[in-house]
Write a protein that holds these residues in place. Sequence first.
Motif, PDB file in Angstrom:
ATOM      1  N   LYS A   1      22.622   1.710  20.398  1.00 50.06           N
ATOM      2  CA  LYS A   1      21.743   0.914  20.452  1.00 50.06           C
ATOM      3  C   LYS A   1      22.304  -1.023  20.591  1.00 50.06           C
ATOM      4  CE  LYS A   1      17.290  -1.233  19.740  1.00 50.06           C
ATOM      5  NZ  LYS A   1      15.865  -1.629  19.266  1.00 50.06           N
TER       6      LYS A   1
ATOM      7  N   VAL B   1      21.035   1.554  24.929  1.00 46.62           N
ATOM      8  CA  VAL B   1      19.601   1.016  25.241  1.00 46.62           C
ATOM      9  C   VAL B   1      20.158  -0.373  24.543  1.00 46.62           C
ATOM     10  CG1 VAL B   1      18.022   2.906  25.174  1.00 46.62           C
ATOM     11  CG2 VAL B   1      18.688   2.098  22.781  1.00 46.62           C
TER      12      VAL B   1
ATOM     13  N   SER C   1      15.883  -1.983  24.901  1.00 50.08           N
ATOM     14  CA  SER C   1      14.859  -1.193  23.265  1.00 50.08           C
ATOM     15  C   SER C   1      14.335  -2.388  22.691  1.00 50.08           C
ATOM     16  CB  SER C   1      15.327   0.354  22.642  1.00 50.08           C
ATOM     17  OG  SER C   1      14.933  -0.098  21.707  1.00 50.08           O
TER      18      SER C   1
ATOM     19  N   SER D   1      15.280  -2.784  33.663  1.00 49.63           N
ATOM     20  CA  SER D   1      16.039  -1.304  33.313  1.00 49.63           C
ATOM     21  C   SER D   1      16.825  -0.872  33.978  1.00 49.63           C
ATOM     22  CB  SER D   1      15.128  -0.946  31.939  1.00 49.63           C
ATOM     23  OG  SER D   1      14.766  -1.557  31.125  1.00 49.63           O
TER      24      SER D   1
END
Length: 295
Positions: free
Chosen positions: A213, A236, A260, A293
């Motif tokens: 992330k 993410v 995210s 996304s």
Amino acid sequence: MNQQEMTDRIATGQGFIAALDQSGGSTPKALRGYGIEDGAWNGDDEMFALIHEMRSRIIESPCFGNGKVLGAILFEKTMDGTSGGKPVPDRLKERGIVPFLKVDKGLEDEANGVQLMKPMPDLESLLARARDKGVFGTKMRSVIKANDTAGIKAVVRQQFAEGARILAMGLMPILEPEYGIKSPDRAEGEKVLLEAIMEGLDALPEGQQVMLKLSIPAEAGLYRPAIEHPAVLRVVALSGGYSTEEACAELAKNPGMIASFSRGLLQDLRATQSDEEFDATLGAAIDRIHAASVA
């Protein structure tokens, strides 16, 4: 969903992961953003009850289970709570959403331009409990504030070391070395970060995978090598203080990364909204983040 179904959902799903993991320190800010002022609760129990009501309202919204949300990152108290009359992890999986758990205990003081994670001596017991509740993976956050090679490498080493403990317990770790988006040297520092991440990925035992992330990079497409690495299940992006519109615009420049988001998902939700207003507002945010996304 069983373990393999959850793995496949995260690896190949067309959507994003919702961050619903505000902890004790960030909960008052999240509640203020939701329209609930500090004086509305008395003590931590009432505060966490209010934030749980917000999270449950999100989880039960019709648009949250429309297939565009692949996973949700939970705070420990949320994992232990219920939604729709069922334990939260079970309810999420019933809606096609893979549950993750925030496991870090906050940040150390800044040194060498970074904030490492505080020690996690009880991590294995927390992971065992999460695994028994059907949680798929975890998330843990460090912060990078400056392009200091020693500091950045220390952050990445710690993330991979803690990730090894998580993998040993049969859960999927999301490693989150966040680079502050307001750092003036971020473009160069993110290259140092990528190099350190690639070294960590190359050193993983064959067959092991982690998730990453990361802040949306200053240089579009920078993290493509990590996205394509066989030891990475998915990369993410965090919204990092961007508004929903800004975060989605920046994310769309980085194919292969999915969102995210926390602030980018929740910023326009209010406790005073009717169910119809709440669902419409949340649905619009989900649609925007989903589109970025899968761009």
